[in-house]
Design a protein around this motif. Structure first.
Motif, PDB file in Angstrom:
ATOM      1  N   ASN A  41       0.882  -1.222   0.086  1.00 41.08           N
ATOM      2  CA  ASN A  41       0.049  -0.119   0.073  1.00 41.08           C
ATOM      3  C   ASN A  41       0.849   1.194   0.050  1.00 41.08           C
ATOM      4  O   ASN A  41       1.638   1.349   1.041  1.00 41.08           O
ATOM      5  CB  ASN A  41      -0.870   0.016   1.326  1.00 41.08           C
ATOM      6  N   PRO A  42       0.879   2.048  -0.945  1.00 36.64           N
ATOM      7  CA  PRO A  42       1.480   3.223  -0.904  1.00 36.64           C
ATOM      8  C   PRO A  42       1.567   4.119   0.247  1.00 36.64           C
ATOM      9  O   PRO A  42       2.390   4.896   0.460  1.00 36.64           O
ATOM     10  CB  PRO A  42       1.396   3.988  -2.449  1.00 36.64           C
ATOM     11  N   ASP A  43       0.375   4.242   0.750  1.00 36.21           N
ATOM     12  CA  ASP A  43       0.260   5.018   1.834  1.00 36.21           C
ATOM     13  C   ASP A  43       0.356   4.379   3.010  1.00 36.21           C
ATOM     14  O   ASP A  43      -0.225   5.009   4.259  1.00 36.21           O
ATOM     15  CB  ASP A  43      -1.349   5.441   1.700  1.00 36.21           C
ATOM     16  N   SER A  44       0.945   3.241   3.199  1.00 37.66           N
ATOM     17  CA  SER A  44       1.199   2.480   4.528  1.00 37.66           C
ATOM     18  C   SER A  44       2.099   3.327   5.457  1.00 37.66           C
ATOM     19  O   SER A  44       2.885   4.086   5.021  1.00 37.66           O
ATOM     20  CB  SER A  44       1.999   1.180   4.260  1.00 37.66           C
ATOM     21  N   PRO A  45       1.537   3.418   6.840  1.00 39.51           N
ATOM     22  CA  PRO A  45       2.257   3.924   7.776  1.00 39.51           C
ATOM     23  C   PRO A  45       3.916   3.512   7.772  1.00 39.51           C
ATOM     24  O   PRO A  45       4.691   4.418   8.163  1.00 39.51           O
ATOM     25  CB  PRO A  45       1.629   3.531   9.077  1.00 39.51           C
ATOM     26  N   HIS A  46       4.212   2.199   7.415  1.00 39.27           N
ATOM     27  CA  HIS A  46       5.404   1.872   7.333  1.00 39.27           C
ATOM     28  C   HIS A  46       6.261   2.515   6.425  1.00 39.27           C
ATOM     29  O   HIS A  46       7.486   2.442   6.499  1.00 39.27           O
ATOM     30  CB  HIS A  46       5.539   0.322   7.024  1.00 39.27           C
ATOM     31  N   HIS A  47       5.649   3.380   5.506  1.00 40.36           N
ATOM     32  CA  HIS A  47       6.686   3.895   4.347  1.00 40.36           C
ATOM     33  C   HIS A  47       6.806   5.334   4.896  1.00 40.36           C
ATOM     34  O   HIS A  47       7.813   5.954   4.515  1.00 40.36           O
ATOM     35  CB  HIS A  47       5.716   4.220   3.303  1.00 40.36           C
ATOM     36  N   ARG A  48       5.861   5.711   6.157  1.00 47.73           N
ATOM     37  CA  ARG A  48       6.264   7.202   6.615  1.00 47.73           C
ATOM     38  C   ARG A  48       7.294   7.309   7.649  1.00 47.73           C
ATOM     39  O   ARG A  48       7.602   8.275   8.050  1.00 47.73           O
ATOM     40  CB  ARG A  48       4.842   7.642   6.758  1.00 47.73           C
ATOM     41  N   ARG A  49       7.329   6.198   8.254  1.00 48.87           N
ATOM     42  CA  ARG A  49       8.490   6.246   9.485  1.00 48.87           C
ATOM     43  C   ARG A  49       9.117   4.952   9.577  1.00 48.87           C
ATOM     44  O   ARG A  49       8.717   4.013   9.114  1.00 48.87           O
ATOM     45  CB  ARG A  49       7.540   6.375  10.515  1.00 48.87           C
ATOM     46  N   PRO A  50      10.463   4.975  10.054  1.00 49.94           N
ATOM     47  CA  PRO A  50      11.177   3.709  10.224  1.00 49.94           C
ATOM     48  C   PRO A  50      10.734   2.770  11.142  1.00 49.94           C
ATOM     49  O   PRO A  50      10.341   3.340  12.220  1.00 49.94           O
ATOM     50  CB  PRO A  50      12.635   4.323  10.460  1.00 49.94           C
ATOM     51  N   THR A  51      10.884   1.802  10.885  1.00 52.19           N
ATOM     52  CA  THR A  51      10.498   0.495  11.867  1.00 52.19           C
ATOM     53  C   THR A  51      11.727  -0.064  12.438  1.00 52.19           C
ATOM     54  O   THR A  51      12.522  -0.748  11.781  1.00 52.19           O
ATOM     55  CB  THR A  51       9.750  -0.642  11.168  1.00 52.19           C
ATOM     56  N   ALA A  52      11.866   0.107  13.646  1.00 43.28           N
ATOM     57  CA  ALA A  52      12.794  -0.175  14.375  1.00 43.28           C
ATOM     58  C   ALA A  52      13.155  -2.015  14.311  1.00 43.28           C
ATOM     59  O   ALA A  52      11.986  -2.594  14.540  1.00 43.28           O
ATOM     60  CB  ALA A  52      12.896   0.148  15.755  1.00 43.28           C
ATOM     61  N   THR A  53      14.251  -2.372  14.310  1.00 44.41           N
ATOM     62  CA  THR A  53      14.596  -3.849  14.267  1.00 44.41           C
ATOM     63  C   THR A  53      14.511  -4.324  15.666  1.00 44.41           C
ATOM     64  O   THR A  53      15.411  -3.626  16.426  1.00 44.41           O
ATOM     65  CB  THR A  53      15.700  -4.209  13.448  1.00 44.41           C
TER      66      THR A  53
END
Length: 483
Positions: free
Chosen positions: A470-482
């Motif tokens: 999804n181009p609008d996914s929140p995962h594309h707007r903020r880094p996801t910490a490992t």
């Protein structure tokens, strides 16, 4: 449905995006440590186990709701095996093309789109956990038989579900937690344990067949079809549980050292070995003892006891417990890898995709293990077995359809294995799987439908918006910490 909504539920993961080294956009990375023989051992470990040691006796002897099929349990296994073989070849083609965690979920995502992938992944989460539970219940039956041989009888309240007159099946709960501990130690440790345990299991089955054949009374084969052919088909739907396992093994494709080359070989090898042993074992079981007298929870133990070999029965019970553990390990591995893949793709919270320093998804391993323990403690074996079968049969339908579609939509995709007689073989797999699904009781369909409705709610509320596609996914707007 708007064009935007249609695109969102039918979007497909590009096959180029699911290579062996794909780390899932910042999520944890699984460790590569499995070779061909370890993969084959995982497949054989998942296929051979409770099918021989518990379900064969259950279907042959029957229960209150289902008449015993007697020696025709052999036919039930062959029917189930034939349907499974068609699906196995479909899995083999996909596994060599898409060596990534997730199995049917990932294959559906690539070929049929996100909404289909979601439902099959959501389905597998429940089915694999239920498989771990039903195997634990089967082990509990053999453990009770073993202790009875030494004059130790466990209280019924602690060895059966409420529906069976008990309170909670404590041995089954403990066994689920023990297997969870083993898997949590890491894939390399698990792979070594599985290789040794499967070797012991095959040696045990060969011992059972080799010794039992001397006690076969051909009179026990008459009548061969005591209840007619209808119950045999119902039995095939139940023992179908015993002829898959390679699908769970394929969820570990990303952890294979050479997934594209080894996965197809391991899938085919594991099914061939399993079916040869199943045919021989069921013939010995129903030949040694009248099917009406077989203990449905510990078939071979009762068979050897009936011919005056209680010590052998005790030995079988001990090694049956140890060997069936491999089935639980394989499917617990399967559910954790599907869960990991769905979370890594954003369809479930990314928190679940966290791995430890050994590349093991500890969070989902323990959640799944505890869930299986709860299920094993309160439900009877047949209800759980039927629930697992309808889910896996659904997965087989999806994979067989997907391999047909993808062969024609992406003929250019590199394939290390191509199933023969396309599209006849996968189409046959679809028809057989649907036929076996129809044989299952309506209660199983109701439970399955309820689980899918819950899944739809979760997808609409979370997965559709958070998907990495999804181009609008929140995962594309903020880094996801490992983690």
């Amino acid at each position: 449905m708007s064009d935007r909504a249609r695109h969102s539920v039918l979007r497909r993961m590009p096959v180029e995006q699911v290579g062996e080294d794909d780390a899932g956009g910042g999520a944890g990375t699984l460790a590569k440590s499995l070779g061909l023989w370890q993969l084959t051992a995982i497949g054989v470990g998942g296929i051979i186990g409770v099918g021989i040691f518990s379900l064969a006796g259950l279907v042959a002897a029957g229960d209150e709701e289902n008449p015993g099929v007697g020696p025709a349990v052999l036919i039930a296994f062959l029917v189930a095996g034939l349907a499974s073989a068609a699906a196995a070849l479909s899995y083999a083609e996909f596994a060599g093309m898409v060596p990534r965690a997730g199995s049917a979920y990932t294959y559906g995502y690539v070929a049929l789109g996100e909404v289909v992938a979601w439902f099959i992944g959501w389905d597998l989460l429940l089915e694999y956990i239920a498989i771990v539970a039903v195997v634990a219940i089967g082990i509990s039956g053999y453990l009770a038989a073993f202790l009875d041989g030494f004059g130790v009888t466990l209280p019924a309240a602690l060895t059966a579900s409420a529906e069976e007159g008990g309170v909670v099946n404590v041995p089954a709960v403990v066994i689920c937690l023990l297997v969870t501990v083993i898997l949590s130690r890491g894939t390399r440790t698990f792979g070594r344990f599985e290789l040794v345990a499967v070797a012991v299991k095959i040696a045990l089955i060969l011992f059972i067949i080799g010794l039992g054949v001397f006690y076969v009374d051909t009179g026990n084969y008459d009548p061969f079809l005591p209840a007619g052919f209808g119950p045999v088909l119902t039995g095939a739907a139940t023992v179908f549980f015993a002829v898959f396992g390679y699908d769970a093994m394929s969820t570990a494709a990303e952890e294979a050292e050479d997934g594209r080359r080894h996965m197809p070989r391991a899938i085919v090898l594991s099914l061939v070995v399993a079916m040869v042993l199943y045919v021989a074992a069921t013939l010995v079981l129903t030949g040694m003892q009248d099917y009406r007298e077989i203990d449905p929870t510990a078939g071979f133990a009762s068979a050897f006891t009936s011919v005056g070999l209680p010590v052998v029965a005790g030995v079988i019970s001990v090694f049956a417990v140890l060997s069936i553990l491999t089935v639980m390990l394989t499917f617990l591995l399967g559910v954790t890898r599907v869960w990991f893949a769905m979370s890594r793709d954003g369809l479930l919270p990314r928190w679940f995709a966290g791995v430890d320093r050994n590349g093991t998804p500890q969070r989902v391993t323990w959640i799944a293990g505890i869930g299986a323990a709860l299920l094993a403690g309160v439900f009877p074996i047949r209800a759980v077995a039927d629930l697992t079968n309808i889910g896996i049969l659904s997965a087989f339908v999806v994979v067989c359809l997907a391999v047909i579609l993808f062969r024609y939509t992406r003929p250019d995709a590199p394939r290390s294995f191509r199933l023969p007689l396309m599209p006849v073989v996968p189409a046959f797999g679809v028809l057989c799987s649907l036929f076996l699904m129809v044989q299952l009781p309506w209660e199983t369909w109701a439970r399955f439908g309820a689980w899918l409705v819950i899944g739809l709610v979760v997808y609409v509320a979370y997965g559709r918006r958070h998907s990495l596609l999804n181009p609008d996914s929140p995962h594309h707007r903020r880094p996801t910490a490992t983690p």
